[in-house]
Design a protein around this motif. Structure first.
Motif, PDB file in Angstrom:
ATOM      1  N   ASN A  94       0.843  -1.192   0.000  1.00 58.21           N
ATOM      2  CA  ASN A  94       0.000   0.000   0.000  1.00 58.21           C
ATOM      3  C   ASN A  94       0.873   1.235   0.000  1.00 58.21           C
ATOM      4  OD1 ASN A  94      -2.615  -1.309   0.350  1.00 58.21           O
ATOM      5  ND2 ASN A  94      -1.839  -1.867   2.362  1.00 58.21           N
ATOM      6  N   ILE A  95       0.408   2.247  -0.713  1.00 55.96           N
ATOM      7  CA  ILE A  95       1.056   3.559  -0.665  1.00 55.96           C
ATOM      8  C   ILE A  95      -0.065   4.570  -0.472  1.00 55.96           C
ATOM      9  CG2 ILE A  95       2.402   5.290  -1.888  1.00 55.96           C
ATOM     10  CD1 ILE A  95       3.753   2.999  -3.418  1.00 55.96           C
ATOM     11  N   ASP A  96       0.023   5.309   0.617  1.00 53.18           N
ATOM     12  CA  ASP A  96      -0.986   6.310   0.925  1.00 53.18           C
ATOM     13  C   ASP A  96      -0.448   7.700   0.653  1.00 53.18           C
ATOM     14  OD1 ASP A  96      -3.255   4.818   1.948  1.00 53.18           O
ATOM     15  OD2 ASP A  96      -1.915   4.234   3.584  1.00 53.18           O
ATOM     16  N   PHE A  97      -1.239   8.477  -0.053  1.00 50.22           N
ATOM     17  CA  PHE A  97      -0.992   9.910  -0.217  1.00 50.22           C
ATOM     18  C   PHE A  97      -2.042  10.571   0.672  1.00 50.22           C
ATOM     19  CE2 PHE A  97       0.808   8.028  -3.972  1.00 50.22           C
ATOM     20  CZ  PHE A  97       1.934   8.787  -4.236  1.00 50.22           C
ATOM     21  N   TYR A  98      -1.738  10.670   1.948  1.00 52.01           N
ATOM     22  CA  TYR A  98      -2.769  11.034   2.920  1.00 52.01           C
ATOM     23  C   TYR A  98      -2.857  12.514   3.233  1.00 52.01           C
ATOM     24  CZ  TYR A  98       1.308  10.325   6.004  1.00 52.01           C
ATOM     25  OH  TYR A  98       2.552  10.353   6.572  1.00 52.01           O
ATOM     26  N   GLU A  99      -2.013  13.323   2.622  1.00 59.74           N
ATOM     27  CA  GLU A  99      -2.074  14.758   2.910  1.00 59.74           C
ATOM     28  C   GLU A  99      -3.407  15.354   2.451  1.00 59.74           C
ATOM     29  OE1 GLU A  99      -0.049  16.776   4.673  1.00 59.74           O
ATOM     30  OE2 GLU A  99       1.128  15.009   5.156  1.00 59.74           O
ATOM     31  N   GLN A 100      -3.885  16.306   3.221  1.00 56.34           N
ATOM     32  CA  GLN A 100      -5.170  16.940   2.952  1.00 56.34           C
ATOM     33  C   GLN A 100      -5.215  17.495   1.532  1.00 56.34           C
ATOM     34  OE1 GLN A 100      -6.249  19.961   5.752  1.00 56.34           O
ATOM     35  NE2 GLN A 100      -8.264  20.227   4.877  1.00 56.34           N
ATOM     36  N   GLY A 101      -6.308  17.191   0.841  1.00 56.88           N
ATOM     37  CA  GLY A 101      -6.502  17.660  -0.526  1.00 56.88           C
ATOM     38  C   GLY A 101      -6.200  16.574  -1.547  1.00 56.88           C
ATOM     39  N   LEU A 102      -5.171  15.775  -1.311  1.00 58.20           N
ATOM     40  CA  LEU A 102      -4.830  14.683  -2.227  1.00 58.20           C
ATOM     41  C   LEU A 102      -5.552  13.407  -1.809  1.00 58.20           C
ATOM     42  CD1 LEU A 102      -3.137  14.087  -4.722  1.00 58.20           C
ATOM     43  CD2 LEU A 102      -1.262  13.448  -3.212  1.00 58.20           C
ATOM     44  N   GLU A 103      -5.315  12.939  -0.627  1.00 57.02           N
ATOM     45  CA  GLU A 103      -6.019  11.843   0.031  1.00 57.02           C
ATOM     46  C   GLU A 103      -6.380  10.684  -0.902  1.00 57.02           C
ATOM     47  OE1 GLU A 103      -8.974  13.516   2.928  1.00 57.02           O
ATOM     48  OE2 GLU A 103      -8.319  15.364   1.926  1.00 57.02           O
ATOM     49  N   ARG A 104      -5.337   9.969  -1.330  1.00 58.95           N
ATOM     50  CA  ARG A 104      -5.518   8.807  -2.203  1.00 58.95           C
ATOM     51  C   ARG A 104      -4.774   7.622  -1.617  1.00 58.95           C
ATOM     52  NH1 ARG A 104      -4.710  12.062  -7.923  1.00 58.95           N
ATOM     53  NH2 ARG A 104      -6.230  13.664  -7.361  1.00 58.95           N
ATOM     54  N   HIS A 105      -5.347   6.457  -1.824  1.00 58.23           N
ATOM     55  CA  HIS A 105      -4.774   5.216  -1.318  1.00 58.23           C
ATOM     56  C   HIS A 105      -4.539   4.288  -2.502  1.00 58.23           C
ATOM     57  CE1 HIS A 105      -4.207   1.791   1.372  1.00 58.23           C
ATOM     58  NE2 HIS A 105      -4.987   1.120   0.564  1.00 58.23           N
ATOM     59  N   LEU A 106      -3.288   3.840  -2.664  1.00 57.29           N
ATOM     60  CA  LEU A 106      -2.957   2.898  -3.722  1.00 57.29           C
ATOM     61  C   LEU A 106      -2.719   1.523  -3.119  1.00 57.29           C
ATOM     62  CD1 LEU A 106      -0.372   4.934  -5.844  1.00 57.29           C
ATOM     63  CD2 LEU A 106      -2.837   4.739  -6.183  1.00 57.29           C
ATOM     64  N   THR A 107      -3.306   0.521  -3.737  1.00 60.49           N
ATOM     65  CA  THR A 107      -3.055  -0.864  -3.383  1.00 60.49           C
ATOM     66  C   THR A 107      -2.362  -1.506  -4.577  1.00 60.49           C
ATOM     67  OG1 THR A 107      -5.047  -0.922  -2.035  1.00 60.49           O
ATOM     68  CG2 THR A 107      -4.090  -3.032  -2.624  1.00 60.49           C
ATOM     69  N   LEU A 108      -1.186  -2.059  -4.353  1.00 58.41           N
ATOM     70  CA  LEU A 108      -0.405  -2.693  -5.413  1.00 58.41           C
ATOM     71  C   LEU A 108      -0.403  -4.193  -5.159  1.00 58.41           C
ATOM     72  CD1 LEU A 108       1.069   0.127  -4.338  1.00 58.41           C
ATOM     73  CD2 LEU A 108       2.460  -0.327  -6.323  1.00 58.41           C
ATOM     74  N   THR A 109      -0.998  -4.945  -6.075  1.00 56.56           N
ATOM     75  CA  THR A 109      -1.134  -6.384  -5.900  1.00 56.56           C
ATOM     76  C   THR A 109      -0.443  -7.118  -7.047  1.00 56.56           C
ATOM     77  OG1 THR A 109      -3.287  -6.008  -4.858  1.00 56.56           O
ATOM     78  CG2 THR A 109      -2.779  -8.269  -5.538  1.00 56.56           C
ATOM     79  N   PRO A 110       0.696  -7.754  -6.772  1.00 60.08           N
ATOM     80  CA  PRO A 110       1.361  -8.522  -7.822  1.00 60.08           C
ATOM     81  C   PRO A 110       0.492  -9.703  -8.260  1.00 60.08           C
ATOM     82  CG  PRO A 110       2.878  -8.070  -6.023  1.00 60.08           C
ATOM     83  CD  PRO A 110       1.501  -7.708  -5.545  1.00 60.08           C
ATOM     84  N   LEU A 111       0.402  -9.874  -9.583  1.00 63.09           N
ATOM     85  CA  LEU A 111      -0.346 -10.971 -10.186  1.00 63.09           C
ATOM     86  C   LEU A 111       0.557 -11.608 -11.236  1.00 63.09           C
ATOM     87  CD1 LEU A 111      -3.730  -9.070 -10.767  1.00 63.09           C
ATOM     88  CD2 LEU A 111      -3.215 -10.665  -8.909  1.00 63.09           C
ATOM     89  N   GLY A 112       1.536 -12.358 -10.796  1.00 62.77           N
ATOM     90  CA  GLY A 112       2.485 -12.955 -11.736  1.00 62.77           C
ATOM     91  C   GLY A 112       3.374 -11.901 -12.352  1.00 62.77           C
ATOM     92  N   ASP A 113       3.333 -11.811 -13.681  1.00 65.79           N
ATOM     93  CA  ASP A 113       4.185 -10.853 -14.391  1.00 65.79           C
ATOM     94  C   ASP A 113       3.656  -9.429 -14.324  1.00 65.79           C
ATOM     95  OD1 ASP A 113       5.885 -12.884 -15.114  1.00 65.79           O
ATOM     96  OD2 ASP A 113       5.027 -13.149 -17.113  1.00 65.79           O
ATOM     97  N   ASP A 114       2.428  -9.268 -13.876  1.00 66.98           N
ATOM     98  CA  ASP A 114       1.814  -7.946 -13.777  1.00 66.98           C
ATOM     99  C   ASP A 114       1.530  -7.594 -12.327  1.00 66.98           C
ATOM    100  OD1 ASP A 114       1.759  -7.499 -16.516  1.00 66.98           O
ATOM    101  OD2 ASP A 114      -0.250  -8.315 -16.756  1.00 66.98           O
TER     102      ASP A 114
END
Length: 166
Positions: free
Chosen positions: A86-106
């Motif tokens: 997970n990578i969180d961009f939690y600062e006010q105004g941006l507030e986005r959460h990324l979930t990175l899930t490896p699926l083999g080659d992708d």
């Protein structure tokens, strides 16, 4: 439109030297160093994030970059092991959460917004090797930035631990 991407760049850091202050283990940690460095180079360094339908996220060097950097080594380690991260961009105004899930080659990168902005698309696929390479290059660029503006920090044990793959 290009998919998820992060990069770090600068043009001239010739007159940008950071005085290394003592860090107290009781009150400071690696985040303290990251904040000091990124705030000192604000306006001289470009932090770029794009993806999920937005060519340029409104990120800045003084607040969003240290937030990203503090999560970078854990994300790198997890993805290299084939684990989600997970990578969180939690600062006010941006507030986005990324979930990175490896699926083999992708790797499936999912973006969740905590504001009125909505990602379109909310999922993007990127090659796992390509994602790892992009994040490693980013880490190495930050190490190079330290070499230019605060070479004395490169020997600090917290920085050495952050720089080394685990």
């Amino acid at each position: 439109m290009a998919g998820f991407h992060v990069s770090l760049s600068w043009t001239d850091l010739a007159n940008c030297q950071i005085a290394v202050r003592p860090y107290d283990p009781e009150f400071d940690n690696m985040c303290s160093i990251l904040m000091d460095v990124t705030r000192a180079v604000e306006g001289k360094v470009m932090f770029h994030v794009s993806g999920f339908g937005q060519q340029r996220w409104l990120v800045d060097t003084g607040t969003d970059l240290p937030v990203f950097l503090e999560q970078l080594t854990d994300a790198l380690r997890a993805i290299a092991l084939g684990l989600p991260a997970n990578i969180d961009f939690y600062e006010q105004g941006l507030e986005r959460h990324l979930t990175l899930t490896p699926l083999g080659d992708d790797c499936l990168v999912k973006c969740m917004s905590l504001t009125d902005w909505q990602p379109d698309p909310e999922d993007e696929r990127i090659g796992t090797a390509e994602l790892l390479q992009m994040l490693i290059v980013f880490r190495d660029q930050f190490i190079d930035l330290l070499r230019h503006v605060a070479p004395g920090l490169l020997t600090h044990p917290w920085v050495r631990a952050w720089c080394e793959p685990r």
